[in-house]
Design an enzyme around this catalytic site. Structure first.
Site, mmCIF file in Angstrom:
data_model
loop_
_atom_site.group_PDB
_atom_site.id
_atom_site.type_symbol
_atom_site.label_atom_id
_atom_site.label_comp_id
_atom_site.label_asym_id
_atom_site.label_seq_id
_atom_site.Cartn_x
_atom_site.Cartn_y
_atom_site.Cartn_z
ATOM 1 C CG ASP A 170 -2.008 1.222 1.195
ATOM 2 O OD1 ASP A 170 -2.402 1.678 0.471
ATOM 3 O OD2 ASP A 170 -1.855 1.585 2.630
ATOM 4 C CB THR B 41 -1.830 5.352 -1.779
ATOM 5 O OG1 THR B 41 -1.972 4.099 -1.892
ATOM 6 C CG2 THR B 41 -2.985 5.591 -0.870
ATOM 7 C CB THR B 42 1.062 3.339 -5.630
ATOM 8 O OG1 THR B 42 0.830 2.653 -4.601
ATOM 9 C CG2 THR B 42 2.412 3.002 -6.158
ATOM 10 C CG ASP C 195 -6.215 0.326 0.222
ATOM 11 O OD1 ASP C 195 -6.495 1.082 1.483
ATOM 12 O OD2 ASP C 195 -5.415 0.284 -0.348
#
Length: 527
Positions: A61, A94-95, A387
């Site tokens: 994550d 998020t990445t 997530d």
């Protein structure tokens, strides 16, 4: 050479080119760090802390990885912040945020090198971001009306989110868990009422969703193991005052008999309190604090299940779920709302006994029990599931859905390219750069899968020049595939968050032309 010193000793400043270099390099380094975790074939990172215990986290994550890094570079900190915000706001992507921002800066660096002013680049980026967003809006699907279709959309989104995580092997199973849990929330984005319990043992496939509420406690001795039609009083009160505490109190007495009298009085007080509690007409009492053996005995005598030391979140959830309120005084029973549920019993999960409340008032709550080989696996599974839950609960509210697998980026890049051709002046270079940066996401997905990204992206681009194409990268077969058939979908809200946050972050770093570092504060010698 007497240069007037502006700053104190040891404070440093970087100006112009050097400052910009430092911030670009830092941001790109961060982007490259998390780049490899993007996409279904992304790899995990092990984070080992140097503190005591050397705790190890294995994670995929982006936000978790970046949160754990201690970084000196100011620009890198900006990127870490945007990934945190993306994590709190939508939960997933998020990445992608960091990778996109990093790529935008990489393109901007080339533009600055060819003497285009940062402000020009920024206004170009602004136009491009608007254009990209509108391109997505034109292609979204919204199946809110049709419950069946909407549910299958949610399943697809859940599967897509989970496919880049540790749960990808059993993604059908977990996608179903997540969708069921979110559908029960009936549109609220409050994930508090979904409880996740982690129990080591078994395999990930043994995880299940439970309709009721599970409290991670054992049932005390000599108390009923099973209660039907339970009335529950949830309390936060001290039930440990029936003994005189040796340490805390100073009482002067002239004989032991007096101590016994004092203890007797304390016991009476306790008994009265227990009588008051029993007077509520309940058969289950859950307390957040200790219950000593004397009151426990009294509860057991009157057939009441007393649970002590329930953790605070557990208590709040239990109150939410059963429809009760947390009480701390028991003088007027009519004003206290009791919780209700059909059945309380003890269940076994693996080695541990837990208390299971089923048939609860509020149908919204449920408990997901995760099983897994080790704690690292469980922690990572919980993060992945969290997530998925975040994305789904956002999608239930904003039901617009896009295809996944690099498709949205291609659509945006195509629209942005067309805008660049129409725009006169230097801005057009910046807009073109934006479209190149957008292509970085499908490129990275392909690279991580070990595919030939240059070839694939060229093929994708050609596909997208036909009208209304659904082409995206199919990492499983390693070619261009139809995303609608493969059922790869993403939430519009996630993509929009990624696009806007990344653009703003890149803009902020671009605006920098000077970095001033304060002098460290000296400790005076106290010797």
């Amino acid at each position: 050479m007497a240069v007037e010193k502006l700053f104190k000793d040891e404070a440093t400043e970087e100006k112009g080119e050097r400052a910009r270099m430092a911030s670009f390099v830092g941001a790109m380094a961060i982007a490259d760090l998390v780049k490899t975790t993007l996409g279904p074939k992304g790899m995990d990172k092990i984070l080992q802390s140097t503190g005591r215990g050397h705790s190890v986290t294995v994670t995929n994550d982006g936000a978790t990885i970046l949160k754990s890094l201690h970084i000196d570079n100011p620009a890198a900190k900006v990127l870490i912040d945007i990934s945190k915000v993306q994590d709190d706001e939508v939960g997933d992507g998020t990445t992608s945020v960091v990778v996109l921002a990093g790529e935008l800066l990489r393109e901007a660096e080339k533009l600055v090198a060819s003497k285009i002013h940062p402000m020009t680049i920024i206004s170009g980026f602004r136009m491009a971001a608007d254009c990209a967003r509108n391109a997505l809006l034109a292609r979204v699907m919204d199946n809110k009306k049709d419950a069946e279709k909407f549910r299958s959309d949610l399943m697809r989104i859940a599967k897509t989110t989970l496919s880049s995580k540790i749960l990808s092997q059993d993604k059908e199973h977990f996608a179903k868990l997540a969708v069921d849990a979110v559908m029960r929330l009936k549109g609220s984005t409050n994930l508090e009422s979904i409880q996740i319990i982690k129990k080591a043992g078994g395999s990930l496939k043994d995880s299940f969703l439970d309709e009721g509420f599970i409290l991670d406690k054992k049932i005390g001795l000599g108390q009923p193991k099973r209660i039907e039609n339970a009335k529950i009083l949830v309390a936060n009160t001290a039930m440990d005052t029936d003994k005189v505490k040796i340490y805390g109190a100073r009482v002067r007495v002239d004989s032991m008999a007096k101590v016994a009298q004092i203890e007797g009085a304390e016991k009476e007080k306790m008994r009265e309190k227990v009588q008051k509690i029993i007077g509520h007409g309940i058969n289950c009492f859950v307390n957040r604090q200790l219950i000593y053996n004397f009151p426990e005995e009294l509860f057991a005598d009157s057939g009441i299940l007393a649970i002590e030391h329930a953790d605070f979140e557990g208590i709040e959830r239990l109150a939410l779920v059963t429809g009760g309120e947390i009480a701390s005084t028991f003088d007027n029973p009519e004003s206290v709302k009791l919780g209700h549920c059909k059945l309380i019993e003890e269940i076994m999960i693996g080695e541990d006994k837990l208390i299971h409340f089923s048939g609860v008032q509020m149908g919204q709550a449920c408990t997901i029990v995760l099983r897994g080989a080790s704690f690292h696996v469980l922690d990572e599974a919980e993060r992945s599931l969290h997530d998925a839950l975040c994305v789904l609960s956002q999608t239930v509210n904003d039901s617009r859905v896009l295809l996944g697998g690099g498709w949205p980026e291609m659509v945006m890049a195509k629209a942005v390219d067309e805008l660049a051709r129409k725009t006169p002046g230097k801005k057009s270079h910046a807009i073109e750069a934006f479209s190149r940066a957008l292509l970085a996401i499908p490129t990275t997905i392909a690279d991580n899968a070990g595919l030939d990204s240059a070839e694939l992206i060229a093929r994708l681009r050609a596909e997208h020049h036909k009208q209304e194409s659904n082409a995206g990268i199919d990492v499983i077969t390693g070619s261009v595939g139809d995303m609608a058939e493969l059922g790869i979908s993403e939430a519009f809200k996630v993509k929009q968050g990624v696009l806007l946050s990344a653009t703003e972050a890149a803009e902020m770093i671009l605006r920098v032309d000077e970095i001033i570092t304060c002098a460290p504060r000296r400790r005076e010698d106290r010797m």
